[in-house]
Write a protein that holds these residues in place. Structure first.
Motif, mmCIF file in Angstrom:
data_model
loop_
_atom_site.group_PDB
_atom_site.id
_atom_site.type_symbol
_atom_site.label_atom_id
_atom_site.label_comp_id
_atom_site.label_asym_id
_atom_site.label_seq_id
_atom_site.Cartn_x
_atom_site.Cartn_y
_atom_site.Cartn_z
ATOM 1 N N VAL A 36 -2.582 -37.944 25.911
ATOM 2 C CA VAL A 36 -2.687 -37.307 24.604
ATOM 3 C C VAL A 36 -3.989 -37.759 23.981
ATOM 4 O O VAL A 36 -4.291 -38.939 23.966
ATOM 5 C CB VAL A 36 -1.501 -37.699 23.721
ATOM 6 N N GLY A 37 -4.774 -36.780 23.493
ATOM 7 C CA GLY A 37 -6.031 -37.186 22.881
ATOM 8 C C GLY A 37 -6.887 -35.986 22.598
ATOM 9 O O GLY A 37 -6.379 -34.856 22.545
ATOM 10 N N PHE A 38 -8.134 -36.124 22.421
ATOM 11 C CA PHE A 38 -9.043 -35.025 22.089
ATOM 12 C C PHE A 38 -10.058 -34.832 23.201
ATOM 13 O O PHE A 38 -10.473 -35.771 23.852
ATOM 14 C CB PHE A 38 -9.772 -35.308 20.775
ATOM 15 N N GLN A 83 0.809 -1.215 0.000
ATOM 16 C CA GLN A 83 0.000 0.000 0.000
ATOM 17 C C GLN A 83 0.846 1.271 0.000
ATOM 18 O O GLN A 83 0.570 2.196 -0.746
ATOM 19 C CB GLN A 83 -0.921 0.003 1.225
ATOM 20 N N ILE A 84 1.853 1.328 0.877
ATOM 21 C CA ILE A 84 2.598 2.587 0.980
ATOM 22 C C ILE A 84 4.079 2.414 0.708
ATOM 23 O O ILE A 84 4.852 3.353 0.856
ATOM 24 C CB ILE A 84 2.395 3.265 2.354
ATOM 25 N N PHE A 119 -9.439 0.326 4.946
ATOM 26 C CA PHE A 119 -8.141 -0.200 4.526
ATOM 27 C C PHE A 119 -7.498 0.687 3.468
ATOM 28 O O PHE A 119 -6.702 0.226 2.661
ATOM 29 C CB PHE A 119 -8.262 -1.641 3.997
ATOM 30 N N ASP A 120 -7.852 1.951 3.449
ATOM 31 C CA ASP A 120 -7.285 2.858 2.457
ATOM 32 C C ASP A 120 -5.971 3.424 2.989
ATOM 33 O O ASP A 120 -5.922 3.922 4.114
ATOM 34 C CB ASP A 120 -8.274 3.994 2.175
ATOM 35 N N PRO A 121 -4.877 3.348 2.206
ATOM 36 C CA PRO A 121 -3.592 3.834 2.717
ATOM 37 C C PRO A 121 -3.558 5.336 2.959
ATOM 38 O O PRO A 121 -2.645 5.838 3.594
ATOM 39 C CB PRO A 121 -2.598 3.432 1.622
ATOM 40 N N TYR A 133 -6.022 8.090 7.766
ATOM 41 C CA TYR A 133 -5.446 7.936 9.100
ATOM 42 C C TYR A 133 -6.484 8.375 10.115
ATOM 43 O O TYR A 133 -7.319 9.216 9.801
ATOM 44 C CB TYR A 133 -4.197 8.798 9.250
ATOM 45 N N THR A 134 -6.418 7.836 11.343
ATOM 46 C CA THR A 134 -7.265 8.369 12.398
ATOM 47 C C THR A 134 -6.963 9.854 12.487
ATOM 48 O O THR A 134 -5.808 10.201 12.344
ATOM 49 C CB THR A 134 -6.914 7.736 13.769
#
Lengths: 297, 204
Positions: B18-20, A29-30, B49-51, B54-55
């Motif tokens: 050992v087992g399930f 992306q970057i 998901f966009d580069p 940003y917050t």
């Protein structure tokens, strides 16, 4: 029963997923990010650091400054200022509209902010009302948040700001203040040098370590001229303990200290970017001088 | 004295096997809830998901809306493009015209008059006959105009704003409303104006 292969596969897929999500995808992306041309000034951003500042980055790294200082500004949602740039020919009507937009605005003057609102649409509408009346109004975006109110930056830090940094020294703890824009906050080289020599000379009770080994302490007779490049003691006269007797000590920064300070001065990511809108910063002031004013924090 | 070796049966029973075994149902539900919360979080703060996001920004669209778009600059940009496609064919890209053929628009008092009433008339219906521009006498026919060129009111406003604010010209912008108003005043006029007629149009 032998669960070795199953455990191996489980670990492998867990690692592969996080490697894919945290390394591969961001790289795609970057990874190819390039300097961009700023719309406001037409300059490229970011510009590579000057050579001295680049050496300073190595000193910063070597001395572990990033252990106590982060270099990333966080931001809350922005607000919008409606700014009046010009009253136009119809001042009375503009004043009337300004009062309607905000009762507390007071007398509308060119260059004044009429109103602040968290909603862009409202700000745009208000600006349009003013423009329709013949005034020149603009909407200015103002980032908010604790970091910004402290004066630690103009806007949120984004990947673009670190394009030329290798390695990245974002830091993860803030034992000292964030240094993302220290170049704008403390432009005086003398302030920085004295602070590095002994932070307690400048900030009472600071627990930042003194980096005295970045300075040469040169003794001289009181009546001899000061050593070349010695720091100006009048700036910290009150706090600097001068030994009694015939000799005084000159504090001469080494090349490393000078480079480190050049690096600190170069830290100022304030350009408005697409991904981090901010007001256009004022043009850089005259280069820092050795005036006593620079010492005052 | 050595102790007697203990009977091995109880030890063997205590050793791990050992087992399930079935995963407890509460653990499955807790995992599902945590997964749900995680998805909610990513949805809320992931910026799609966009580069470029940003917050504190939530989406590309939100950022795009935040860009300070200078309406005037945008108009001038469009006006310049449309001018070069239309009027610029004759009056030239630099607005200087061509000697003996097309008068200049740069510095022309017909273009830069604070009230665009006459300029709009010229561009809508053209002008012919003797006319003085920058102190120079012209006697030609402007054989095309905004109507024959098929320029919309919006674009014409942009073109006129551009020619009034570039090449050193500094006059207020022209709005589409002003053009529509002139169109209403002049009705279905189709013949070019003369300089004399234009001078009779009152300027505010």
């Amino acid at each position: 029963m032998n669960f070795g292969p199953l455990i191996f596969l489980g670990v492998f897929f867990t690692m592969a997923c996080s490697w894919f999500g945290m390394i591969v995808v961001p790289q795609l992306q970057i990874g190819g990010q390039q300097p961009v041309k700023l719309e406001a000034t037409g300059q490229m951003y970011p510009l590579p650091r000057a050579g001295l500042a680049q050496q300073g980055a190595a000193v910063y790294r070597a001395n572990g400054c990033a252990a106590c200082h982060s270099q990333q500004v966080r931001q809350g949602p922005p607000v919008f200022d409606v700014k009046l740039n010009d009253l136009g020919t119809n001042a009375a009507q503009v004043a009337d509209i300004a009062r309607k937009i905000n009762h507390a605005a007071g007398a509308p003057l060119p260059g004044k902010n009429i109103w602040r609102t968290p909603v862009k649409k409202d700000a745009d509408a208000a600006a349009k009302r003013l423009t329709d009346a013949g005034a020149k109004a603009a909407v200015v975006i103002v980032p908010t948040g604790a970091d910004i109110e402290r004066g630690w930056g103009a806007r949120v830090s984004v990947a673009q700001d670190y394009l030329y940094d290798q390695p990245l020294m974002l830091g993860s703890r803030r034992i000292g203040p964030d240094l993302a824009n220290i170049g704008a906050r403390k432009p005086g080289a003398d302030w920085q040098l004295w602070h590095l020599y002994n932070p307690r000379l400048i900030t009472d009770g600071s627990f930042m370590p003194a980096y005295r080994f970045l300075f040469n302490e040169v003794p001289r007779r009181k009546d001899a001229p000061p050593a070349l490049g010695a720091l100006d003691k009048t700036l910290v006269a009150k706090t600097f303990p001068e030994p009694a007797g015939e000799t005084v000590t000159d504090i001469v920064p080494t090349a490393e200290a000078v480079a480190l300070v050049a690096y600190l001065a170069s830290l100022n990511p304030d350009a408005p970017l697409f991904e981090a809108p901010a007001p256009v910063p004022p043009p850089p002031a005259a280069p820092a001088t050795n005036t006593p004013a620079a010492v005052k924090p | 004295m050595n102790a007697e070796p203990q009977a091995s049966a109880p030890l063997a029973e205590a050793a791990p096997k050992v087992g399930f075994a079935a995963v407890p149902i509460w653990l499955i539900i807790l995992t599902a809830l945590l997964g749900y919360r995680g998805c909610m979080y990513v949805d809320q703060f992931g910026g799609g998901f966009d580069p470029k996001v940003y917050t504190p920004y939530a989406s590309f669209k939100q950022l795009d809306d935040l860009q300070t778009k200078d309406a005037n600059a945008e108009m001038i940009q469009r006006g310049k493009r449309r001018y070069n496609e239309t009027c610029g064919q004759c009056h030239q890209a630099g607005g200087l015209g061509t000697p003996w053929q097309f008068p200049p628009l740069a510095g022309s008092e017909w273009v830069t008059a604070p009230d665009p009433a006459r300029l709009i008339r010229i561009s809508l219906h053209a002008v012919q006959g003797p006319i003085t521009v920058n102190g120079q006498q012209w006697d030609l026919i402007m054989s095309l105009n905004a109507i024959t060129l098929g320029i919309s009111d919006d674009d014409l406003a942009a073109i006129l704003t551009y020619i009034r604010q570039d090449w050193g010209n500094k006059a207020p912008a022209v709005t589409p409303a002003q053009i529509a108003a002139v169109k209403k005043e002049t009705g279905d006029r189709a013949t070019p104006w003369t300089a004399e007629e234009l001078k009779a149009v009152p300027l505010k």
